[in-house]
Design an enzyme around this catalytic site. Structure first.
Site, short mmCIF file in Angstrom:
data_model
loop_
_atom_site.label_atom_id
_atom_site.label_comp_id
_atom_site.label_asym_id
_atom_site.label_seq_id
_atom_site.Cartn_x
_atom_site.Cartn_y
_atom_site.Cartn_z
N HIS A 12 0.82 -1.21 0.00
CA HIS A 12 0.00 0.00 0.00
C HIS A 12 0.85 1.26 0.00
O HIS A 12 1.33 1.71 1.05
CB HIS A 12 -0.91 -0.01 1.24
CG HIS A 12 -1.92 1.08 1.29
ND1 HIS A 12 -3.27 0.85 1.43
CD2 HIS A 12 -1.81 2.42 1.21
CE1 HIS A 12 -3.93 1.99 1.44
NE2 HIS A 12 -3.05 2.97 1.32
N HIS A 14 0.97 5.04 -2.57
CA HIS A 14 0.43 5.74 -3.73
C HIS A 14 1.59 6.33 -4.51
O HIS A 14 2.34 7.16 -3.98
CB HIS A 14 -0.51 6.86 -3.28
CG HIS A 14 -1.66 6.35 -2.46
ND1 HIS A 14 -2.92 6.18 -2.97
CD2 HIS A 14 -1.72 5.94 -1.16
CE1 HIS A 14 -3.72 5.70 -2.03
NE2 HIS A 14 -3.02 5.55 -0.91
N HIS A 192 -9.64 1.42 -0.02
CA HIS A 192 -9.44 2.11 1.25
C HIS A 192 -10.78 2.07 2.01
O HIS A 192 -11.83 2.33 1.42
CB HIS A 192 -9.09 3.58 1.03
CG HIS A 192 -7.67 3.82 0.62
ND1 HIS A 192 -7.13 3.28 -0.51
CD2 HIS A 192 -6.69 4.56 1.19
CE1 HIS A 192 -5.87 3.68 -0.61
NE2 HIS A 192 -5.57 4.46 0.40
N GLU A 195 -10.29 4.13 7.51
CA GLU A 195 -9.15 4.98 7.89
C GLU A 195 -9.72 6.14 8.72
O GLU A 195 -9.30 6.36 9.85
CB GLU A 195 -8.43 5.49 6.63
CG GLU A 195 -7.25 6.44 6.93
CD GLU A 195 -6.68 7.07 5.64
OE1 GLU A 195 -7.37 7.07 4.60
OE2 GLU A 195 -5.55 7.59 5.70
N ASP A 273 2.18 4.20 2.67
CA ASP A 273 1.11 5.06 2.16
C ASP A 273 1.64 6.17 1.23
O ASP A 273 1.54 6.05 0.02
CB ASP A 273 0.29 5.63 3.32
CG ASP A 273 -1.16 5.92 2.96
OD1 ASP A 273 -1.58 5.54 1.85
OD2 ASP A 273 -1.88 6.52 3.78
N ASP A 274 2.15 7.25 1.82
CA ASP A 274 2.66 8.39 1.02
C ASP A 274 3.94 8.89 1.71
O ASP A 274 3.93 9.92 2.40
CB ASP A 274 1.61 9.51 0.98
CG ASP A 274 0.28 9.03 0.47
OD1 ASP A 274 0.12 8.90 -0.75
OD2 ASP A 274 -0.61 8.74 1.30
#
Ligand code: ADE
Ligand code: ZN
Length: 332
Positions: A12, A14, A192, A195, A273-274
């Site tokens: 996971h 992006h 998603h 969250e 994630d990011d």
């Protein structure tokens, strides 16, 4: 400290959220693009202060991209860094909607990302694969169009379908046509959920959509029966502790439900994630899980095995990756 070369796998992250500020500036410069001056807090830091402004900064950073070479470069940069952290397998979410916003066609974005996967495997032995992702707050019609592009332009490295974006928009039912179409064609899916919203939304996601994994899903911990349900269904959670703490889903690591979910028997994985937005990376996520959640080397290897098992790749590819984990254990 855990050994740097402990084999890691990530399901996971992006792609548009992996671009470090320096690379965004470099690519923007060669494309003659002026990035918004308030995008950066300083040299190495994006400016944002809540989930909405994070999503805006994430969109704004991706505007540096203009062609398939840019996609190649950000993907290669990310995989090279992950390899240096000991990662052997990475799945990135790519967003054709973000590419389109930059004037890049679906196939151009695929070409750049695929080339980077080849180059990174040649140079570092790391395997990269992509999950084509729709953006929830752009609505179900765009999602269906992303699903159509994915199905009409198959590529062996583009292995599944997903959805990110603002969970507050629309319902899972609205995105059922896009997900069902992709699943009917034989592709695995993730979305998603849970969250920023509670456990009922995760149960809704697994009831309405053909998903084997949930992005985040951490708020399932608020309902014991919901936890039992995802265990029964074998749903894998793509957990991103650093992102959760950064975005304030949990105030600190000691409040994060990762250890609880793992102890309950949920299939859990660790993800970034990011990374530059949350000052993390896959190595730091493993290290933090060791420090903050008390995970041992064997526990972390099991997390890697869970991720490989849940990856959207063929069984023979999984076997090869599992063998790498097993041989590290023997020599380590
Ligand atoms: N897109 C990029 N990062 C995201 C996140 N943490 N949640 C939802 N959508 C995202
Ligand atoms: Zn995410």
């Amino acid at each position: 400290m855990i050994p740097k070369d402990l084999p890691k796998a990530e399901l996971h992250c992006h792609l548009e959220g992996t671009i470090p500020p320096s690379l965004a500036r470099k690519i923007a410069k060669r494309n003659n693009i002026k990035l918004n001056s308030d995008l950066f807090e300083n040299e190495d830091t994006y400016a944002w202060d809540d989930f909405a402004s994070f999503l805006e900064a994430y969109d704004a950073a991706s505007l540096c991209l203009r062609n398939s070479t840019d996609y190649r470069d950000i993907t290669y940069d990310y995989l090279a860094k992950c390899a240096a952290e000991g990662a052997i397998y990475i799945e990135v979410f790519t967003s054709p909607d973000h590419a389109a916003e930059c004037g890049i066609s679906y196939n151009e974005h695929v070409r750049g990302v695929a080339q980077a996967f080849d180059n990174a495997e040649r140079d570092y032995g790391i395997i990269g694969r992509a999950i084509v992702t729709c953006v929830r707050h752009l609505g179900p019609e765009r999602a269906l169009s992303v699903a159509d592009s994915f199905l009409e332009n198959p590529h062996p490295y583009f292995v599944g379908f997903g959805m990110g974006g603002d969970e507050g928009h629309m319902t899972f039912e609205d995105f059922k046509p896009a997900f069902d179409k992709v699943a009917k064609a034989g592709y695995p899916c993730t979305t998603h959920a849970g969250e920023h919203f509670g456990p009922e939304t995760i149960l809704d996601a697994i009831e309405k959509l053909p998903v084997s994994r949930i992005g985040h899903g951490v708020r399932i911990s608020e309902d014991e029966n919901a936890v039992k349900e995802i265990i029964k269904k074998g749903i894998v959670l793509e957990i991103c502790p650093g992102s959760n703490v950064s975005l304030g889903v949990y105030k600190k690591y000691s409040e994060h439900p990762f250890p609880y979910l793992r102890n309950c028997g949920c299939k859990v994985t660790l993800n970034s994630d990011d990374p530059p937005f949350f000052h993390t990376n896959i190595g730091k996520e493993y290290e933090d899980a060791h420090t903050n959640f008390g995970l041992t080397i064997d526990n972390l290897l099991d997390i890697t095995r869970t991720a490989i098992n849940a990856a959207f790749i063929k069984d023979y590819e999984k076997k090869r990756l599992q063998a790498k984990v097993d041989s590290w254990k023997k020599s380590g």
